[in-house]
Design an enzyme around this catalytic site. Structure first.
Site, PDB file in Angstrom:
ATOM      1  N   ASP A   2      37.977  45.903  33.184  1.00  6.79           N
ATOM      2  CA  ASP A   2      36.682  45.324  33.635  1.00  6.79           C
ATOM      3  C   ASP A   2      37.015  43.712  34.039  1.00  6.79           C
ATOM      4  O   ASP A   2      38.401  43.335  33.809  1.00  6.79           O
ATOM      5  CB  ASP A   2      35.804  44.959  32.189  1.00  6.79           C
ATOM      6  CG  ASP A   2      34.359  44.464  32.898  1.00  6.79           C
ATOM      7  OD1 ASP A   2      34.193  44.591  34.064  1.00  6.79           O
ATOM      8  OD2 ASP A   2      33.683  43.768  31.972  1.00  6.79           O
ATOM      9  N   SER A   3      36.502  43.199  34.954  1.00  8.48           N
ATOM     10  CA  SER A   3      36.601  42.002  35.750  1.00  8.48           C
ATOM     11  C   SER A   3      36.480  40.861  34.445  1.00  8.48           C
ATOM     12  O   SER A   3      37.062  39.944  34.656  1.00  8.48           O
ATOM     13  CB  SER A   3      35.760  41.534  36.670  1.00  8.48           C
ATOM     14  OG  SER A   3      34.213  41.617  36.341  1.00  8.48           O
TER      15      SER A   3
ATOM     16  N   TYR B  84      33.269  39.459  39.379  1.00 11.67           N
ATOM     17  CA  TYR B  84      33.285  40.151  40.714  1.00 11.67           C
ATOM     18  C   TYR B  84      32.057  40.293  41.370  1.00 11.67           C
ATOM     19  O   TYR B  84      32.110  40.671  42.666  1.00 11.67           O
ATOM     20  CB  TYR B  84      33.946  41.517  40.492  1.00 11.67           C
ATOM     21  CG  TYR B  84      35.263  41.564  40.050  1.00 11.67           C
ATOM     22  CD1 TYR B  84      36.143  40.300  39.736  1.00 11.67           C
ATOM     23  CD2 TYR B  84      35.795  42.852  40.117  1.00 11.67           C
ATOM     24  CE1 TYR B  84      37.545  40.341  39.711  1.00 11.67           C
ATOM     25  CE2 TYR B  84      37.540  42.788  39.799  1.00 11.67           C
ATOM     26  CZ  TYR B  84      38.304  41.795  39.666  1.00 11.67           C
ATOM     27  OH  TYR B  84      39.463  41.899  39.367  1.00 11.67           O
ATOM     28  N   GLY B  85      30.858  40.210  40.572  1.00  8.70           N
ATOM     29  CA  GLY B  85      29.740  40.623  41.184  1.00  8.70           C
ATOM     30  C   GLY B  85      29.327  39.939  42.494  1.00  8.70           C
ATOM     31  O   GLY B  85      28.481  40.425  43.434  1.00  8.70           O
TER      32      GLY B  85
ATOM     33  N   CYS C 261      33.192  48.719  34.861  1.00 17.19           N
ATOM     34  CA  CYS C 261      32.820  47.850  35.573  1.00 17.19           C
ATOM     35  C   CYS C 261      31.935  48.171  36.549  1.00 17.19           C
ATOM     36  O   CYS C 261      32.474  48.889  37.381  1.00 17.19           O
ATOM     37  CB  CYS C 261      34.003  46.691  36.092  1.00 17.19           C
ATOM     38  SG  CYS C 261      33.446  45.369  37.175  1.00 17.19           S
ATOM     39  N   ASN C 262      30.841  47.923  36.596  1.00 23.67           N
ATOM     40  CA  ASN C 262      29.897  48.494  37.517  1.00 23.67           C
ATOM     41  C   ASN C 262      30.045  47.893  39.105  1.00 23.67           C
ATOM     42  O   ASN C 262      30.080  48.628  39.885  1.00 23.67           O
ATOM     43  CB  ASN C 262      28.531  48.197  37.508  1.00 23.67           C
ATOM     44  CG  ASN C 262      27.855  49.065  36.150  1.00 23.67           C
ATOM     45  OD1 ASN C 262      27.302  50.052  36.417  1.00 23.67           O
ATOM     46  ND2 ASN C 262      27.780  48.283  34.789  1.00 23.67           N
ATOM     47  N   THR C 263      30.582  46.612  39.177  1.00 28.19           N
ATOM     48  CA  THR C 263      30.746  46.168  40.487  1.00 28.19           C
ATOM     49  C   THR C 263      32.224  46.851  41.093  1.00 28.19           C
ATOM     50  O   THR C 263      32.076  47.310  42.204  1.00 28.19           O
ATOM     51  CB  THR C 263      31.072  44.607  40.207  1.00 28.19           C
ATOM     52  OG1 THR C 263      29.818  44.033  39.799  1.00 28.19           O
ATOM     53  CG2 THR C 263      31.307  44.338  41.657  1.00 28.19           C
TER      54      THR C 263
ATOM     55  N   GLU D  71      28.263  35.497  28.903  1.00 28.23           N
ATOM     56  CA  GLU D  71      29.733  34.900  28.548  1.00 28.23           C
ATOM     57  C   GLU D  71      29.829  33.677  28.012  1.00 28.23           C
ATOM     58  O   GLU D  71      30.798  33.194  27.463  1.00 28.23           O
ATOM     59  CB  GLU D  71      30.480  35.297  30.211  1.00 28.23           C
ATOM     60  CG  GLU D  71      30.867  36.563  30.219  1.00 28.23           C
ATOM     61  CD  GLU D  71      32.042  36.747  31.283  1.00 28.23           C
ATOM     62  OE1 GLU D  71      32.545  35.900  31.785  1.00 28.23           O
ATOM     63  OE2 GLU D  71      32.282  37.905  31.529  1.00 28.23           O
TER      64      GLU D  71
ATOM     65  N   CYS E 227      25.106  46.990  34.413  1.00 29.86           N
ATOM     66  CA  CYS E 227      26.057  46.072  34.276  1.00 29.86           C
ATOM     67  C   CYS E 227      26.643  46.067  32.605  1.00 29.86           C
ATOM     68  O   CYS E 227      25.738  46.138  31.737  1.00 29.86           O
ATOM     69  CB  CYS E 227      25.809  44.697  34.646  1.00 29.86           C
ATOM     70  SG  CYS E 227      27.046  43.536  34.144  1.00 29.86           S
ATOM     71  N   THR E 228      27.909  46.079  32.312  1.00 30.14           N
ATOM     72  CA  THR E 228      28.150  46.489  30.995  1.00 30.14           C
ATOM     73  C   THR E 228      28.174  45.143  30.111  1.00 30.14           C
ATOM     74  O   THR E 228      28.370  45.410  28.952  1.00 30.14           O
ATOM     75  CB  THR E 228      29.854  46.942  30.938  1.00 30.14           C
ATOM     76  OG1 THR E 228      30.708  45.752  31.774  1.00 30.14           O
ATOM     77  CG2 THR E 228      29.769  48.115  31.715  1.00 30.14           C
ATOM     78  N   HIS E 229      27.997  44.149  30.636  1.00 33.63           N
ATOM     79  CA  HIS E 229      27.525  43.036  29.905  1.00 33.63           C
ATOM     80  C   HIS E 229      25.953  43.119  28.959  1.00 33.63           C
ATOM     81  O   HIS E 229      25.710  42.378  28.082  1.00 33.63           O
ATOM     82  CB  HIS E 229      27.557  41.484  30.662  1.00 33.63           C
ATOM     83  CG  HIS E 229      28.710  41.066  31.001  1.00 33.63           C
ATOM     84  ND1 HIS E 229      29.688  41.626  31.802  1.00 33.63           N
ATOM     85  CD2 HIS E 229      29.376  39.956  30.569  1.00 33.63           C
ATOM     86  CE1 HIS E 229      30.716  40.899  31.833  1.00 33.63           C
ATOM     87  NE2 HIS E 229      30.725  39.906  31.179  1.00 33.63           N
TER      88      HIS E 229
END
Length: 275
Positions: free
Chosen positions: A12-13, A44-45, A75-77, A160, A194-196
């Site tokens: 993931d980013s 990265y988004g 990471c979706n992006t 974050e 988004c994994t967040h």
């Protein structure tokens, strides 16, 4: 002689992929994993397709160098902007036996199990939404479904920076979900693209109508990987199964450790790596 077994790579980013890793560890406790976070260059988004592809390829090649035969882009992006090119252009050049999988396809495949109206909402980063990956994939499998997207650029920074439970989080979560539902009141299933976002799930549910089912990617991706390895025993045989997990970051190990404790509810040992 065949290649030695290796851990499953999870990339993931930033930190969001840890929500996917957590589900993988729960559903596949015997497997070895290597988590790589490109925290020095996150997010990265809002980056271009070309930059996301370049960064993601560097991370995938690093995980291959670490012995991984299979890498999950958690990471979706990266899944939206880099996965297809890596699969089609780079894997034939690097090693035709290795595999790179993403998080978008499994999430899309799961939608039909939950929606009764055929109206699906997607929340994600600007990059994921602009890529149109979710609407395109959903239309391929379920042409009758209606998909409405909402870009939520503040949600990742809130998570974050440890602000997931702050009044600011309430404001931005409520605002974006209200905008989404105003565009289509028939939405009954929401994909967290988004994994967040699982770290905001309590607030997300708070500001959604009770009829809306929220799909979090971790469990979906983990179940999909279990199924994939069952269907591909040759790849499963290449996966180490000693129950060990290693963590690497391109930025501060101390900062990563603090964040990982938030995502995984446990302390972890982290090493620095360059890409």
């Amino acid at each position: 002689m065949g290649q030695p077994q290796g851990a499953i790579g999870v990339f993931d980013s930033g930190y969001g992929g840890l929500t996917v890793l957590k589900s993988l560890m729960e559903q596949m406790p015997n497997y070895d994993f290597i988590y790589l976070g490109d925290n020095a260059r996150t997010p990265y988004g809002n980056r271009s397709f070309e930059v996301v592809y370049e960064y993601t390829l560097q991370a995938v090649e690093k995980l291959f160098d670490m012995g991984c035969h299979l890498v999950i882009l958690a990471c979706n992006t990266a899944s939206a902007k880099a996965l297809r090119t890596i699969q089609q252009k780079d894997l034939p050049r690097i090693d035709v036996t290795r595999r790179v999988l993403g998080v978008i396809r499994p999430s899309v495949e799961a939608v039909s199990q939950y929606t009764s109206t055929g109206h699906v909402g997607v929340v994600g980063t600007v990059g994921t939404v602009m890529s149109d990956s979710y609407p395109l994939e959903i239309k391929k499998l379920y042409p009758h479904m209606t998909v409405v997207q909402e870009a939520c650029p503040m949600w990742v920074p809130l998570v974050e920076n440890g602000e997931a439970h702050s009044p600011g989080a309430d404001y931005f979560v409520q605002r974006h979900l209200m905008q989404l539902m105003q565009r289509d009141e028939q939405i009954d299933t929401l994909i967290l693209g988004c994994t967040h976002y699982p770290l905001l799930i309590d607030k997300i549910r708070q500001y959604l109508p009770s009829k809306v089912t929220v799909l979090s990617q971790g469990d979906i991706v983990a179940a999909s990987l279990v199924d994939y390895l069952h269907r591909h025993p040759d790849m499963d045989a290449k996966c180490l199964k000693q129950g060990q997990v290693q963590f690497f970051t391109t930025e501060s190990t101390q900062k990563f450790s603090l964040a990982a404790a938030l995502f995984l509810n446990q302390s972890v040992e982290v090493r620095h790596v360059g890409l």
